[in-house]
Motif scaffolding. Structure first.
Motif, PDB file in Angstrom:
ATOM      1  N   THR A  16      18.885  68.982  75.739  1.00 47.22           N
ATOM      2  CA  THR A  16      19.612  68.144  74.796  1.00 47.22           C
ATOM      3  C   THR A  16      20.206  66.982  75.578  1.00 47.22           C
ATOM      4  N   GLU A  76      22.736  63.033  69.740  1.00 45.91           N
ATOM      5  CA  GLU A  76      22.052  63.997  70.596  1.00 45.91           C
ATOM      6  C   GLU A  76      20.601  64.096  70.173  1.00 45.91           C
ATOM      7  N   ASP A  96      18.877  74.260  79.042  1.00 44.25           N
ATOM      8  CA  ASP A  96      20.127  73.875  78.383  1.00 44.25           C
ATOM      9  C   ASP A  96      21.336  74.642  78.903  1.00 44.25           C
ATOM     10  N   ILE A 140      16.712  66.047  71.429  1.00 46.42           N
ATOM     11  CA  ILE A 140      16.065  67.046  72.276  1.00 46.42           C
ATOM     12  C   ILE A 140      14.823  66.406  72.871  1.00 46.42           C
TER      13      ILE A 140
END
Length: 165
Positions: free
Chosen positions: A34, A45, A101, A47
């Motif tokens: 992210t 945000e 992450d 990905i």
């Protein structure tokens, strides 16, 4: 026996490759993180793949042939060692899965300067110049505005070259 391999995918076609490989019964993994970006003046945000254009695949070459995997839509080729596809150690894949992450990764991203913040470049070819931080450019680089000959120029520099004023 199933082994892990690394595929190089055509530009921006990782997801297409994963979908098509999944239909053939090939397990796929491509780590994602992210990332905070500023688009249209707002922080958002998104990905993104940790390794753009690469996908790890897990399959048995006696069940699914190398040729059918390599010929899958979105796939360019295997990463090879000589003429044979290079096997990837299982420990590496599982470590990537465990750390994807992770809190540490997010902490490192939060240490980057904020857009608009004035900095002085500490190392590299632009050493000593004052710059204005623009945005992150991958894991270890950043875009900066520097003033060359009275005109602002956007350049990409290593994050280790930055020194906050």
């Amino acid at each position: 026996m199933k082994d892990w391999y690394l595929l190089y995918c055509k530009r921006s076609e990782q997801e297409r490759a994963v979908i098509n490989l999944d239909r053939q019964g090939v397990d796929c993994y491509y780590p994602q993180v992210t990332v905070q970006k500023i688009t249209r003046g707002k922080r958002a945000e998104s990905i993104e793949p940790l390794f753009p254009n690469y996908v790890f695949v897990h399959f048995d070459p006696e069940v699914v042939s190398y040729t059918s995997v390599r010929s899958t839509r979105g796939v360019a080729d295997f990463i090879r060692c000589g003429t044979f596809p290079q096997k990837v150690r299982e420990e590496l894949i599982y470590n990537l899965m465990m750390n994807e992450d992770s809190v540490e990764h997010q902490r490192l991203l939060s240490m980057l300067p904020q857009p608009g913040e004035k900095l002085k470049l500490e190392q590299g070819k632009f050493q000593g110049l004052e710059a204005i931080y623009q945005e992150a450019d991958g894991e270890k680089r950043s875009f900066m505005l520097i003033n060359l000959l009275g005109k602002p120029v956007k350049v990409s520099v290593e994050n280790t070259d930055l020194l906050k004023k």
